[in-house]
Design a protein around this motif. Sequence first.
Motif, PDB file in Angstrom:
ATOM      1  N   GLY A   1      14.505 -16.866   6.795  1.00 36.68           N
ATOM      2  CA  GLY A   1      13.777 -17.863   5.442  1.00 36.68           C
ATOM      3  C   GLY A   1      13.058 -18.806   5.279  1.00 36.68           C
ATOM      4  N   TYR A   2      12.489 -18.660   6.268  1.00 38.78           N
ATOM      5  CA  TYR A   2      10.845 -19.558   6.603  1.00 38.78           C
ATOM      6  C   TYR A   2       9.633 -18.988   6.300  1.00 38.78           C
ATOM      7  CZ  TYR A   2      14.515 -22.826   8.459  1.00 38.78           C
ATOM      8  OH  TYR A   2      15.689 -23.571   9.410  1.00 38.78           O
ATOM      9  N   GLY A   3       9.264 -17.566   6.777  1.00 41.90           N
ATOM     10  CA  GLY A   3       8.438 -16.999   5.934  1.00 41.90           C
ATOM     11  C   GLY A   3       8.467 -14.979   6.138  1.00 41.90           C
ATOM     12  N   TRP A   4       7.725 -14.241   5.609  1.00 40.83           N
ATOM     13  CA  TRP A   4       7.244 -12.848   6.181  1.00 40.83           C
ATOM     14  C   TRP A   4       7.075 -13.137   6.936  1.00 40.83           C
ATOM     15  CZ3 TRP A   4       9.145  -9.234   2.752  1.00 40.83           C
ATOM     16  CH2 TRP A   4       8.238  -7.505   2.942  1.00 40.83           C
ATOM     17  N   THR A   5       8.002 -12.168   7.979  1.00 42.75           N
ATOM     18  CA  THR A   5       7.782 -11.906   9.077  1.00 42.75           C
ATOM     19  C   THR A   5       6.983 -10.186   9.520  1.00 42.75           C
ATOM     20  OG1 THR A   5       9.273 -10.608   9.397  1.00 42.75           O
ATOM     21  CG2 THR A   5       9.903 -13.086   9.591  1.00 42.75           C
ATOM     22  N   PRO A   6       6.894 -10.695  11.126  1.00 38.91           N
ATOM     23  CA  PRO A   6       6.418  -8.636  11.200  1.00 38.91           C
ATOM     24  C   PRO A   6       6.705  -7.788  11.225  1.00 38.91           C
ATOM     25  CG  PRO A   6       5.354 -10.339  12.781  1.00 38.91           C
ATOM     26  CD  PRO A   6       6.133 -11.019  11.581  1.00 38.91           C
ATOM     27  N   ALA A   7       8.498  -8.389  11.315  1.00 36.17           N
ATOM     28  CA  ALA A   7       9.553  -7.375  11.061  1.00 36.17           C
ATOM     29  C   ALA A   7       9.393  -7.004   9.201  1.00 36.17           C
ATOM     30  CB  ALA A   7      10.650  -7.757  11.489  1.00 36.17           C
ATOM     31  N   ASP A   8       9.309  -7.861   8.735  1.00 34.17           N
ATOM     32  CA  ASP A   8       9.674  -8.078   7.341  1.00 34.17           C
ATOM     33  C   ASP A   8       8.730  -6.561   7.052  1.00 34.17           C
ATOM     34  OD1 ASP A   8      11.486  -9.117   6.472  1.00 34.17           O
ATOM     35  OD2 ASP A   8      10.340 -11.149   6.601  1.00 34.17           O
ATOM     36  N   ALA A   9       6.684  -7.163   7.588  1.00 42.08           N
ATOM     37  CA  ALA A   9       5.602  -6.018   7.082  1.00 42.08           C
ATOM     38  C   ALA A   9       5.976  -4.730   7.786  1.00 42.08           C
ATOM     39  CB  ALA A   9       5.083  -6.758   7.858  1.00 42.08           C
ATOM     40  N   ALA A  10       6.471  -4.787   8.558  1.00 45.55           N
ATOM     41  CA  ALA A  10       6.837  -3.358   8.727  1.00 45.55           C
ATOM     42  C   ALA A  10       7.555  -2.323   8.174  1.00 45.55           C
ATOM     43  CB  ALA A  10       7.711  -3.196  10.742  1.00 45.55           C
ATOM     44  N   THR A  11       8.924  -3.187   8.049  1.00 43.99           N
ATOM     45  CA  THR A  11       9.698  -2.361   6.968  1.00 43.99           C
ATOM     46  C   THR A  11       9.397  -2.356   5.641  1.00 43.99           C
ATOM     47  OG1 THR A  11      11.497  -3.826   8.286  1.00 43.99           O
ATOM     48  CG2 THR A  11      12.558  -3.025   5.530  1.00 43.99           C
ATOM     49  N   TRP A  12       8.522  -2.937   4.710  1.00 45.90           N
ATOM     50  CA  TRP A  12       7.407  -3.052   3.823  1.00 45.90           C
ATOM     51  C   TRP A  12       6.673  -1.635   3.851  1.00 45.90           C
ATOM     52  CZ3 TRP A  12       9.158  -4.436  -0.746  1.00 45.90           C
ATOM     53  CH2 TRP A  12       7.839  -4.068  -2.497  1.00 45.90           C
ATOM     54  N   GLU A  13       5.960  -1.716   5.208  1.00 52.14           N
ATOM     55  CA  GLU A  13       5.224  -0.596   5.159  1.00 52.14           C
ATOM     56  C   GLU A  13       5.999   0.655   5.389  1.00 52.14           C
ATOM     57  OE1 GLU A  13       2.110  -0.125   5.034  1.00 52.14           O
ATOM     58  OE2 GLU A  13       1.396  -2.387   4.407  1.00 52.14           O
ATOM     59  N   ALA A  14       7.087   0.898   5.836  1.00 48.24           N
ATOM     60  CA  ALA A  14       8.489   1.908   5.546  1.00 48.24           C
ATOM     61  C   ALA A  14       8.280   2.440   4.619  1.00 48.24           C
ATOM     62  CB  ALA A  14       9.164   1.470   6.702  1.00 48.24           C
ATOM     63  N   MET A  15       8.884   1.300   3.562  1.00 46.23           N
ATOM     64  CA  MET A  15       9.100   1.642   1.837  1.00 46.23           C
ATOM     65  C   MET A  15       8.209   2.355   1.094  1.00 46.23           C
ATOM     66  SD  MET A  15      11.524  -1.618   1.490  1.00 46.23           S
ATOM     67  CE  MET A  15      12.046  -1.777  -0.034  1.00 46.23           C
ATOM     68  N   ILE A  16       6.845   1.553   1.488  1.00 46.12           N
ATOM     69  CA  ILE A  16       6.303   1.869   0.751  1.00 46.12           C
ATOM     70  C   ILE A  16       5.619   3.598   1.124  1.00 46.12           C
ATOM     71  CG2 ILE A  16       2.618   2.383   0.724  1.00 46.12           C
ATOM     72  CD1 ILE A  16       3.673  -1.144   1.658  1.00 46.12           C
ATOM     73  N   ARG A  17       5.801   4.402   2.398  1.00 45.66           N
ATOM     74  CA  ARG A  17       5.852   5.580   2.932  1.00 45.66           C
ATOM     75  C   ARG A  17       7.128   6.409   2.382  1.00 45.66           C
ATOM     76  NH1 ARG A  17       4.634   3.299   7.569  1.00 45.66           N
ATOM     77  NH2 ARG A  17       6.786   3.435   8.583  1.00 45.66           N
ATOM     78  N   GLU A  18       8.036   5.922   2.313  1.00 49.34           N
ATOM     79  CA  GLU A  18       8.982   6.403   0.633  1.00 49.34           C
ATOM     80  C   GLU A  18       8.614   6.298  -0.483  1.00 49.34           C
ATOM     81  OE1 GLU A  18      11.869   8.195   2.568  1.00 49.34           O
ATOM     82  OE2 GLU A  18      11.097   7.039   4.344  1.00 49.34           O
ATOM     83  N   ARG A  19       8.225   5.825  -0.609  1.00 46.56           N
ATOM     84  CA  ARG A  19       7.564   5.911  -2.561  1.00 46.56           C
ATOM     85  C   ARG A  19       6.967   6.821  -2.289  1.00 46.56           C
ATOM     86  NH1 ARG A  19       4.214   1.435  -4.105  1.00 46.56           N
ATOM     87  NH2 ARG A  19       3.199   2.723  -2.934  1.00 46.56           N
ATOM     88  N   ASN A  20       5.834   6.412  -1.248  1.00 49.29           N
ATOM     89  CA  ASN A  20       4.397   7.899  -1.252  1.00 49.29           C
ATOM     90  C   ASN A  20       5.373   8.973  -1.018  1.00 49.29           C
ATOM     91  OD1 ASN A  20       2.767   4.932  -1.899  1.00 49.29           O
ATOM     92  ND2 ASN A  20       1.548   5.493   0.092  1.00 49.29           N
ATOM     93  N   ALA A  21       6.191   9.119  -0.788  1.00 40.89           N
ATOM     94  CA  ALA A  21       6.434  10.309  -0.627  1.00 40.89           C
ATOM     95  C   ALA A  21       7.607  10.919  -1.843  1.00 40.89           C
ATOM     96  CB  ALA A  21       7.366  10.510   0.976  1.00 40.89           C
ATOM     97  N   GLY A  22       7.417  10.036  -3.257  1.00 42.54           N
ATOM     98  CA  GLY A  22       8.377  10.375  -3.682  1.00 42.54           C
ATOM     99  C   GLY A  22      10.196  10.585  -3.559  1.00 42.54           C
ATOM    100  N   ARG A  23      10.699   9.488  -2.834  1.00 40.73           N
ATOM    101  CA  ARG A  23      11.672   9.143  -3.183  1.00 40.73           C
ATOM    102  C   ARG A  23      12.481   7.824  -3.955  1.00 40.73           C
ATOM    103  NH1 ARG A  23      10.854  11.669   2.154  1.00 40.73           N
ATOM    104  NH2 ARG A  23      10.336  10.347   3.272  1.00 40.73           N
TER     105      ARG A  23
END
Length: 289
Positions: free
Chosen positions: A136-158
Amino acid sequence: MTAARTACQNRPMPASRSPVPDFLYGTAWKEERTAPLTELALGAGFRGIDTANQRKHYFEAGVGHALAAAYRAGVVTREQLFLQTKFTYQPGQDHRLPYDPAASYSIQVAQSLASSLEHLGTDYVDSYVLHGPVSGYGWTPADAATWEAMIRERNAGRARFLGVSNVRRHHLEQMEVTRAEMPSFVQNRCYARFGWDRDVRLFCRERNIVYQGFSLLTANPEVLRDRLVTFLGMELHATPAQIVFAFSLAVGMLPLTGTSDSDHMKQDLAARQLKLAPDTVQMIESLAG
Ligand SMILES: NC(=O)c1ccc[n+]([C@@H]2O[C@H](COP(=O)([O-])OP(=O)(O)OC[C@H]3O[C@@H](n4cnc5c(N)ncnc54)[C@H](OP(=O)(O)O)[C@@H]3O)[C@@H](O)[C@H]2O)c1
């Protein structure tokens, strides 16, 4: 139609794919009733469905059964629907995980989305949402890594669009400061006593992010009892619940409802036709916060 929704719709997408709808049907907490209720919602006219690959609160495969039945019955086609699901970190799950918890976040996201696509019988979702940040306190490196992975999924058309949920304004500000790609959607519980999540809504409005509001009724029982809302309901031949949904649309939200009642499904959708005067909208906006 709001500026935010227009902006989202203006992002490149094949013409055959559905626009962002103006109401979402939520499928949480329905267990074995998930399929029949989702089918009922599609029959009532909902074209946006919200779910999550989080078996603790959602039965995503049940949503898939309802979709298959609706396609078979000719109620709707995949292209006419807006399907949204979520990636949920392990602490938000029970033992029924859709991924290997020992794997990296990147693999967890890929496994979770692959499982969602299988549950929903599709090869893409319209929106893929991070269910909530790690802290709840902030956007962590784990969130950044997860978000990057989600972006890759989006870029792959899924996935067509990405979103984040259960965030405070500082999460979004940190995303921006770290130059992360900003989400197309923010999905939050919307409390009237916090100005209907005013801080986050303003942030979203300024950046053409579509704000999705949930618990609009359950988080705000005092609004449903309020004299102004009751009076407006009598004047417009509407229920207090409909006034709240009409208000949410008037301020540019994309509301969710998870009603299990077929009359309420129709009433919730009919709230889209209610027109509230700008000064009325302002009064409701400042009722409690
Ligand atoms: N991102 C997240 O963490 C998160 C968290 C919670 C929820 N969600 C999503 O949001 C969806 C909606 O959840 P919610 O928290 O808003 O609560 P909800 O499960 O939709 O509950 C809505 C309540 O309002 C009642 N209701 C709905 N329409 C009504 C009407 N026209 N008149 C009177 N009562 C009415 C329903 O009762 P009846 O059934 O009797 O109509 C129900 O008790 C969920 O299914 C889920 O998809 C997301």
